[in-house]
Design a protein around this motif. Sequence first.
Motif, PDB file in Angstrom:
ATOM      1  N   MET A  78      29.774  17.286   5.211  1.00 12.29           N
ATOM      2  CA  MET A  78      29.628  18.168   4.066  1.00 12.29           C
ATOM      3  C   MET A  78      30.062  19.563   4.506  1.00 12.29           C
ATOM      4  O   MET A  78      29.597  20.073   5.517  1.00 12.29           O
ATOM      5  N   ALA A  79      30.983  20.171   3.764  1.00  6.91           N
ATOM      6  CA  ALA A  79      31.478  21.501   4.111  1.00  6.91           C
ATOM      7  C   ALA A  79      30.779  22.590   3.306  1.00  6.91           C
ATOM      8  O   ALA A  79      30.464  23.652   3.839  1.00  6.91           O
ATOM      9  N   ASN A  80      30.530  22.333   2.001  1.00 11.61           N
ATOM     10  CA  ASN A  80      29.925  23.357   1.159  1.00 11.61           C
ATOM     11  C   ASN A  80      29.352  22.717  -0.099  1.00 11.61           C
ATOM     12  O   ASN A  80      29.919  21.776  -0.636  1.00 11.61           O
ATOM     13  N   VAL A  81      28.243  23.271  -0.577  1.00  9.61           N
ATOM     14  CA  VAL A  81      27.658  22.880  -1.855  1.00  9.61           C
ATOM     15  C   VAL A  81      27.345  24.163  -2.608  1.00  9.61           C
ATOM     16  O   VAL A  81      26.723  25.072  -2.061  1.00  9.61           O
ATOM     17  N   SER A  82      27.794  24.229  -3.852  1.00  5.30           N
ATOM     18  CA  SER A  82      27.523  25.387  -4.700  1.00  5.30           C
ATOM     19  C   SER A  82      26.869  24.896  -5.981  1.00  5.30           C
ATOM     20  O   SER A  82      27.386  23.989  -6.634  1.00  5.30           O
ATOM     21  N   LEU A  83      25.733  25.486  -6.341  1.00  5.00           N
ATOM     22  CA  LEU A  83      24.991  25.109  -7.540  1.00  5.00           C
ATOM     23  C   LEU A  83      24.650  26.366  -8.319  1.00  5.00           C
ATOM     24  O   LEU A  83      24.185  27.352  -7.745  1.00  5.00           O
ATOM     25  N   VAL A  84      24.880  26.345  -9.631  1.00  2.00           N
ATOM     26  CA  VAL A  84      24.472  27.456 -10.496  1.00  2.00           C
ATOM     27  C   VAL A  84      23.876  26.892 -11.778  1.00  2.00           C
ATOM     28  O   VAL A  84      24.307  25.858 -12.268  1.00  2.00           O
ATOM     29  N   ASP A  85      22.867  27.593 -12.314  1.00  3.91           N
ATOM     30  CA  ASP A  85      22.276  27.146 -13.575  1.00  3.91           C
ATOM     31  C   ASP A  85      23.092  27.670 -14.749  1.00  3.91           C
ATOM     32  O   ASP A  85      24.114  28.329 -14.570  1.00  3.91           O
TER      33      ASP A  85
END
Length: 109
Positions: A78-85
């Motif tokens: 896994m290189a990156n995870v981005s989460l936004v509401d």
Amino acid sequence: MARDDPVYSQTASTEDDHLPNLVTIVGRGVPSSFEIAVNGEIEMMADDPLADATIVSKHVAEGTIDVGVRRFRFSGQMANVSLVDWNGVPAPESPSTPTVHVEYGVPER
């Protein structure tokens, strides 16, 4: 953000050694966006990824979720995870963003 040519996978690979890892995104009932990047390859586990509004390229998957789960098989790390509401507030500042579970070396079921 630069992208590879999009690839829409109908199902995950049947070879465990090709995509041995699993990432699961679980919605919390609030519309949210996600982006996952890996240093290997990634494929969505769904009959129709377009119906799930998810775009998958060779190394990146992105989409939206409010309820339910989205699952992806991948190789590498896994290189990156981005989460936004729905307000654009990123995790971990927003308690409404989805949860992410990453498992390495998971055989297909």
